[in-house]
Design an enzyme around this catalytic site. Sequence first.
Site, PDB file in Angstrom:
ATOM      1  N   SER A   7     -11.408 -32.540  -8.494  1.00  0.00           N
ATOM      2  CA  SER A   7     -11.264 -31.301  -7.730  1.00  0.00           C
ATOM      3  C   SER A   7     -11.812 -30.126  -8.527  1.00  0.00           C
ATOM      4  O   SER A   7     -11.270 -29.774  -9.582  1.00  0.00           O
ATOM      5  CB  SER A   7      -9.797 -31.052  -7.382  1.00  0.00           C
ATOM      6  N   HIS A  31     -14.429 -33.065  -4.891  1.00  0.00           N
ATOM      7  CA  HIS A  31     -13.428 -32.533  -3.974  1.00  0.00           C
ATOM      8  C   HIS A  31     -13.447 -31.010  -4.030  1.00  0.00           C
ATOM      9  O   HIS A  31     -13.362 -30.412  -5.103  1.00  0.00           O
ATOM     10  CB  HIS A  31     -12.038 -33.054  -4.356  1.00  0.00           C
ATOM     11  N   ASP A  33     -11.570 -27.734  -2.429  1.00  0.00           N
ATOM     12  CA  ASP A  33     -10.440 -27.194  -1.671  1.00  0.00           C
ATOM     13  C   ASP A  33     -10.782 -25.820  -1.120  1.00  0.00           C
ATOM     14  O   ASP A  33     -11.022 -24.880  -1.880  1.00  0.00           O
ATOM     15  CB  ASP A  33      -9.201 -27.087  -2.565  1.00  0.00           C
ATOM     16  N   MET A  35      -9.378 -22.689   0.872  1.00  0.00           N
ATOM     17  CA  MET A  35      -8.098 -22.064   1.224  1.00  0.00           C
ATOM     18  C   MET A  35      -8.335 -20.680   1.817  1.00  0.00           C
ATOM     19  O   MET A  35      -9.213 -19.949   1.352  1.00  0.00           O
ATOM     20  CB  MET A  35      -7.212 -21.946  -0.015  1.00  0.00           C
ATOM     21  N   HIS A  64     -12.020 -30.149   1.722  1.00  0.00           N
ATOM     22  CA  HIS A  64     -10.645 -30.188   2.234  1.00  0.00           C
ATOM     23  C   HIS A  64     -10.299 -28.807   2.767  1.00  0.00           C
ATOM     24  O   HIS A  64     -10.127 -27.856   2.002  1.00  0.00           O
ATOM     25  CB  HIS A  64      -9.714 -30.610   1.098  1.00  0.00           C
ATOM     26  N   MET A 139      -1.109 -35.365   0.939  1.00  0.00           N
ATOM     27  CA  MET A 139      -0.847 -34.410  -0.134  1.00  0.00           C
ATOM     28  C   MET A 139       0.405 -34.851  -0.894  1.00  0.00           C
ATOM     29  O   MET A 139       1.457 -35.059  -0.303  1.00  0.00           O
ATOM     30  CB  MET A 139      -0.639 -33.009   0.430  1.00  0.00           C
ATOM     31  N   GLY A 144      -2.207 -25.610  -1.748  1.00  0.00           N
ATOM     32  CA  GLY A 144      -2.322 -24.200  -2.062  1.00  0.00           C
ATOM     33  C   GLY A 144      -2.589 -23.870  -3.505  1.00  0.00           C
ATOM     34  O   GLY A 144      -3.238 -22.877  -3.798  1.00  0.00           O
ATOM     35  N   PHE A 145      -2.114 -24.693  -4.436  1.00  0.00           N
ATOM     36  CA  PHE A 145      -2.306 -24.403  -5.853  1.00  0.00           C
ATOM     37  C   PHE A 145      -2.525 -25.694  -6.627  1.00  0.00           C
ATOM     38  O   PHE A 145      -1.925 -26.728  -6.309  1.00  0.00           O
ATOM     39  CB  PHE A 145      -1.086 -23.680  -6.441  1.00  0.00           C
ATOM     40  N   GLY A 146      -3.343 -25.636  -7.673  1.00  0.00           N
ATOM     41  CA  GLY A 146      -3.532 -26.772  -8.556  1.00  0.00           C
ATOM     42  C   GLY A 146      -2.454 -26.819  -9.613  1.00  0.00           C
ATOM     43  O   GLY A 146      -1.688 -25.873  -9.807  1.00  0.00           O
ATOM     44  N   GLY A 147      -2.377 -27.941 -10.313  1.00  0.00           N
ATOM     45  CA  GLY A 147      -1.475 -28.062 -11.449  1.00  0.00           C
ATOM     46  C   GLY A 147      -0.022 -28.348 -11.119  1.00  0.00           C
ATOM     47  O   GLY A 147       0.836 -28.277 -11.997  1.00  0.00           O
ATOM     48  N   GLY A 178      -2.980 -34.258  -5.535  1.00  0.00           N
ATOM     49  CA  GLY A 178      -1.884 -33.487  -6.114  1.00  0.00           C
ATOM     50  C   GLY A 178      -1.166 -34.220  -7.222  1.00  0.00           C
ATOM     51  O   GLY A 178      -0.506 -35.225  -6.965  1.00  0.00           O
ATOM     52  N   GLY A 179      -1.324 -33.753  -8.444  1.00  0.00           N
ATOM     53  CA  GLY A 179      -0.611 -34.360  -9.562  1.00  0.00           C
ATOM     54  C   GLY A 179      -1.089 -35.748  -9.929  1.00  0.00           C
ATOM     55  O   GLY A 179      -0.366 -36.509 -10.572  1.00  0.00           O
ATOM     56  N   GLY A 199      -7.574 -32.973 -10.418  1.00  0.00           N
ATOM     57  CA  GLY A 199      -8.117 -31.711 -10.885  1.00  0.00           C
ATOM     58  C   GLY A 199      -7.824 -31.467 -12.344  1.00  0.00           C
ATOM     59  O   GLY A 199      -8.654 -31.705 -13.221  1.00  0.00           O
ATOM     60  N   SER A 200      -6.600 -31.028 -12.628  1.00  0.00           N
ATOM     61  CA  SER A 200      -6.229 -30.681 -13.999  1.00  0.00           C
ATOM     62  C   SER A 200      -6.353 -31.858 -14.952  1.00  0.00           C
ATOM     63  O   SER A 200      -6.787 -31.690 -16.100  1.00  0.00           O
ATOM     64  CB  SER A 200      -4.790 -30.143 -14.026  1.00  0.00           C
TER      65      SER A 200
END
Length: 217
Positions: A7, A31, A33, A35, A64, A139, A144-147, A178-179, A199-200
């Site tokens: 991501s 990916h 995102d 928003m 996405h 999801m 809405g937010f990464g990490g 997510g995660g 992502g992270s």
Amino acid sequence: MLKIAPSILAGDFLNLRKDLDIVNENADLLHVDVMDGTFVPNISFGFPLVEAMAKVVTVPMDVHLMIINPDKYVERFAKAGAGLISFHLEAALREGKNPSDILAMVKDCGCQAGLAINPDIPVESLFPYIEDADFFLIMSVFAGFGGQQFIEGSLDRISALRNEMTSRGISKDIEVDGGVSAANSRALIDAGATMLVAGSSVFKAEDPAAAIAQLRI
């Protein structure tokens, strides 16, 4: 076949080309995102950045849409370079739109069509669209937010969707976002996931290429 989709939301915005090269060389998808600050409490990428990335990305872009009225923007994101486009079931229903119509619109634009849901939406809500969608996005955090930290109950949701497909003799990709990390990738794959968004755990790692490889183990 397992697909890894880093991501770019977690990328280095001052040096995106470096991160895009890592994706090109090591991953299967990019990916992206999108928003709008309304469906989710954050704002991210628009058409100019997607168009710019499309000039250098050699893997398909997995866009996405975390936005309301996704049908208004499907064609523009397809023209900007998206190869896959997913949108949220709850976003479509909230505006009184028929998700099947939007899935058909995505396909008409030449993209693979995905249907996404947040963790508070029953996974059974996806079942009526199993034949219409090309893939589904579960999801495992709230959009809405990464990490964010992975929600463990997501494994049961993935299994339930995979089992429903199997009972109908249908096999389609299940994407998880997510995660996601090497610590839970095997459990996700065993549950039935075939596309992992990370992502992270990729872009914040000392060696992003190695982090992508570890997701495949």
